[in-house]
Each structure stands twice: as C-alpha cells, then as structure tokens.
Design a protein around this motif. Structure first.
Motif, PDB file in Angstrom:
ATOM      1  N   GLY A  13      -0.388   2.978   2.835  1.00  0.00           N
ATOM      2  CA  GLY A  13      -1.773   2.843   2.415  1.00  0.00           C
ATOM      3  C   GLY A  13      -2.586   3.950   3.059  1.00  0.00           C
ATOM      4  N   TYR A  14      -3.623   4.406   2.364  1.00  0.00           N
ATOM      5  CA  TYR A  14      -4.492   5.451   2.899  1.00  0.00           C
ATOM      6  C   TYR A  14      -5.929   5.088   2.557  1.00  0.00           C
ATOM      7  CZ  TYR A  14      -6.810   9.873   3.747  1.00  0.00           C
ATOM      8  OH  TYR A  14      -7.662  10.831   4.220  1.00  0.00           O
ATOM      9  N   ALA A  15      -6.792   5.194   3.550  1.00  0.00           N
ATOM     10  CA  ALA A  15      -8.223   4.967   3.337  1.00  0.00           C
ATOM     11  C   ALA A  15      -8.981   5.599   4.498  1.00  0.00           C
ATOM     12  CB  ALA A  15      -8.529   3.476   3.244  1.00  0.00           C
ATOM     13  N   ARG A  16     -10.288   5.418   4.487  1.00  0.00           N
ATOM     14  CA  ARG A  16     -11.120   5.975   5.550  1.00  0.00           C
ATOM     15  C   ARG A  16     -11.265   5.020   6.729  1.00  0.00           C
ATOM     16  NH1 ARG A  16     -16.304   6.745   2.465  1.00  0.00           N
ATOM     17  NH2 ARG A  16     -15.470   4.862   1.562  1.00  0.00           N
ATOM     18  N   SER A  17     -10.792   3.809   6.582  1.00  0.00           N
ATOM     19  CA  SER A  17     -10.891   2.807   7.650  1.00  0.00           C
ATOM     20  C   SER A  17      -9.964   3.154   8.804  1.00  0.00           C
ATOM     21  CB  SER A  17     -10.506   1.426   7.114  1.00  0.00           C
ATOM     22  OG  SER A  17     -11.285   1.097   5.999  1.00  0.00           O
ATOM     23  N   THR A  20      -4.482  -0.008  11.883  1.00  0.00           N
ATOM     24  CA  THR A  20      -3.089   0.210  12.257  1.00  0.00           C
ATOM     25  C   THR A  20      -2.211  -0.330  11.125  1.00  0.00           C
ATOM     26  OG1 THR A  20      -2.847  -1.963  13.291  1.00  0.00           O
ATOM     27  CG2 THR A  20      -3.656  -0.145  14.702  1.00  0.00           C
ATOM     28  N   ASP A  21      -0.914  -0.072  11.211  1.00  0.00           N
ATOM     29  CA  ASP A  21       0.019  -0.648  10.234  1.00  0.00           C
ATOM     30  C   ASP A  21      -0.146  -2.168  10.199  1.00  0.00           C
ATOM     31  OD1 ASP A  21       0.996   1.939   9.894  1.00  0.00           O
ATOM     32  OD2 ASP A  21       2.874   1.557  10.954  1.00  0.00           O
ATOM     33  N   ASP A  22      -0.179  -2.784  11.392  1.00  0.00           N
ATOM     34  CA  ASP A  22      -0.292  -4.244  11.461  1.00  0.00           C
ATOM     35  C   ASP A  22      -1.613  -4.750  10.901  1.00  0.00           C
ATOM     36  OD1 ASP A  22       2.249  -4.682  12.472  1.00  0.00           O
ATOM     37  OD2 ASP A  22       1.596  -4.534  14.559  1.00  0.00           O
ATOM     38  N   ASP A  23      -2.703  -4.008  11.113  1.00  0.00           N
ATOM     39  CA  ASP A  23      -3.992  -4.407  10.539  1.00  0.00           C
ATOM     40  C   ASP A  23      -3.894  -4.484   9.015  1.00  0.00           C
ATOM     41  OD1 ASP A  23      -5.236  -4.438  13.071  1.00  0.00           O
ATOM     42  OD2 ASP A  23      -6.017  -2.388  12.840  1.00  0.00           O
ATOM     43  N   LEU A  24      -3.297  -3.460   8.406  1.00  0.00           N
ATOM     44  CA  LEU A  24      -3.161  -3.454   6.953  1.00  0.00           C
ATOM     45  C   LEU A  24      -2.272  -4.604   6.491  1.00  0.00           C
ATOM     46  CD1 LEU A  24      -3.694  -2.205   4.188  1.00  0.00           C
ATOM     47  CD2 LEU A  24      -1.740  -0.688   4.583  1.00  0.00           C
ATOM     48  N   GLU A  26      -1.803  -7.462   7.860  1.00  0.00           N
ATOM     49  CA  GLU A  26      -2.516  -8.739   7.972  1.00  0.00           C
ATOM     50  C   GLU A  26      -3.598  -8.882   6.900  1.00  0.00           C
ATOM     51  OE1 GLU A  26      -1.448 -11.397   9.639  1.00  0.00           O
ATOM     52  OE2 GLU A  26       0.211 -10.025  10.034  1.00  0.00           O
ATOM     53  N   ARG A  27      -4.158  -7.778   6.445  1.00  0.00           N
ATOM     54  CA  ARG A  27      -5.120  -7.839   5.333  1.00  0.00           C
ATOM     55  C   ARG A  27      -4.424  -8.182   4.018  1.00  0.00           C
ATOM     56  NH1 ARG A  27      -9.828  -3.264   5.692  1.00  0.00           N
ATOM     57  NH2 ARG A  27     -10.631  -3.874   7.724  1.00  0.00           N
ATOM     58  N   ILE A  28      -3.195  -7.737   3.857  1.00  0.00           N
ATOM     59  CA  ILE A  28      -2.441  -7.973   2.627  1.00  0.00           C
ATOM     60  C   ILE A  28      -1.830  -9.373   2.612  1.00  0.00           C
ATOM     61  CG2 ILE A  28      -0.413  -7.236   1.307  1.00  0.00           C
ATOM     62  CD1 ILE A  28      -0.895  -4.394   2.413  1.00  0.00           C
ATOM     63  N   LEU A  46       6.172  -6.792   3.781  1.00  0.00           N
ATOM     64  CA  LEU A  46       5.186  -6.218   4.699  1.00  0.00           C
ATOM     65  C   LEU A  46       5.825  -5.254   5.691  1.00  0.00           C
ATOM     66  CD1 LEU A  46       2.902  -9.314   5.311  1.00  0.00           C
ATOM     67  CD2 LEU A  46       2.391  -7.264   3.951  1.00  0.00           C
ATOM     68  N   GLY A  47       7.112  -5.418   5.954  1.00  0.00           N
ATOM     69  CA  GLY A  47       7.829  -4.475   6.799  1.00  0.00           C
ATOM     70  C   GLY A  47       7.944  -3.085   6.182  1.00  0.00           C
ATOM     71  N   LEU A  48       7.698  -2.992   4.874  1.00  0.00           N
ATOM     72  CA  LEU A  48       7.741  -1.704   4.170  1.00  0.00           C
ATOM     73  C   LEU A  48       6.399  -0.968   4.228  1.00  0.00           C
ATOM     74  CD1 LEU A  48       9.445  -2.907   0.849  1.00  0.00           C
ATOM     75  CD2 LEU A  48      10.579  -2.015   2.898  1.00  0.00           C
ATOM     76  N   VAL A  49       5.361  -1.659   4.673  1.00  0.00           N
ATOM     77  CA  VAL A  49       3.989  -1.154   4.578  1.00  0.00           C
ATOM     78  C   VAL A  49       3.585  -0.383   5.830  1.00  0.00           C
ATOM     79  CG1 VAL A  49       1.564  -1.864   4.372  1.00  0.00           C
ATOM     80  CG2 VAL A  49       3.327  -3.016   3.015  1.00  0.00           C
ATOM     81  N   ARG A  50       3.025   0.792   5.609  1.00  0.00           N
ATOM     82  CA  ARG A  50       2.502   1.655   6.678  1.00  0.00           C
ATOM     83  C   ARG A  50       1.066   2.025   6.331  1.00  0.00           C
ATOM     84  NH1 ARG A  50       6.621  -0.035   7.824  1.00  0.00           N
ATOM     85  NH2 ARG A  50       8.599   0.939   8.239  1.00  0.00           N
TER      86      ARG A  50
END
Length: 144
Positions: A13-17, A20-24, A26-28, A46-50
């Motif tokens: 994931g990419y954004a201006r926020s 961390t990987d874990d923050d994203l 937990e949002r998902i 979720l283990g695939l998400v960075r």
C-alpha cells in the motif's frame, strides 16, 4: 490467501499517511473479518501486506524506495523469476498523472522479468476536459 492468489504475491500500500505495515494491516482487518473468511485465512492474507508512505502521490524518492523493496522481494524468490507488478489507483483523479509518472520513472518492471500494469479506478477525471488531459498524459507514457 486461501489459495486464490498466485504464489509469491505481495501487496504494497502507498499513501501520504505515516503508517507501519502493522498499522495498515489493522486498518484492513475489520473489513476482511466481516466476510466469511476464517481468521487464519485473513491472517495469511494480511501477512502479504506491506506499506510505504511518501510526502505526495508523486514523491519519486518514496517510489524509488518502494521499487527497491519490491526488487528485494522479487530477487528473494527462488526458481522462476517472472514477476509482474500491478499498481491499482484508488486515489483522487487530480493525482493520477503525477502518480503514474512517478511510477514510470522509478518502479516499472524490466520487461524481460514481467509486466507492469496500472489500473485506474473511476472516476477518470472530473469532466471531459480533465479526462482528455489525463488520457493524453497517460497515453504518452504507457501503452494500453
């Protein structure tokens, strides 16, 4: 996850926020849990998400770092090194061009190793004029 994605898939994931990987993750998570998926399938996905952040959607320094991390991941894959890159734009239409140009400059896959695709989520511009401008910019730098 649950064998629906190709082996060795990773999602960045990419954004201006500033996340961390874990923050994203937990949002998902709440959106995935609402479905009927088992918790272990959600955890595997979720283990695939960075996550990578930047100062803007066209931040070439941030995309350069993202590209470096993607390449490290791709280089770590044993065997078939055919690796494709898909960029999905769920972003405001007014930043499509700067984002696409930053990706073009920093993050395109070497064609001998795979393809690079951009998916642009609607709306594609705000009106006919902005559509034509965006279409012209993307057409100059990318093939369909």
């Amino acid at each position: 996850a649950d064998k629906l994605l190709p082996t060795n898939t990773n999602i960045w994931g990419y954004a201006r926020s500033k996340l961390t990987d874990d923050d994203l993750r937990e949002r998902i998570r709440p959106y995935l849990i609402k479905g009927k998926q088992k918790e272990e399938v959600v955890d595997k996905f979720l283990g695939l998400v960075r996550y990578h952040g930047g100062s803007s959607y066209g931040d070439t320094d941030a995309y350069e770092k993202l590209s470096t991390d993607i390449k490290k991941f791709e280089d770590s894959i044993e065997g078939d090194n055919q690796c494709n890159r898909l960029f999905y734009f769920a972003i405001p239409p007014n930043v499509f061009s700067e984002t696409a140009l930053a990706i073009k400059k920093t993050s395109m896959q070497d064609e001998s190793k795979g393809w690079t695709r951009l998916i642009v989520e609607k709306p594609f511009g705000r009106d006919v004029e902005s559509f034509e401008e965006l279409n012209k910019t993307l057409s100059e730098h990318f093939t369909e």
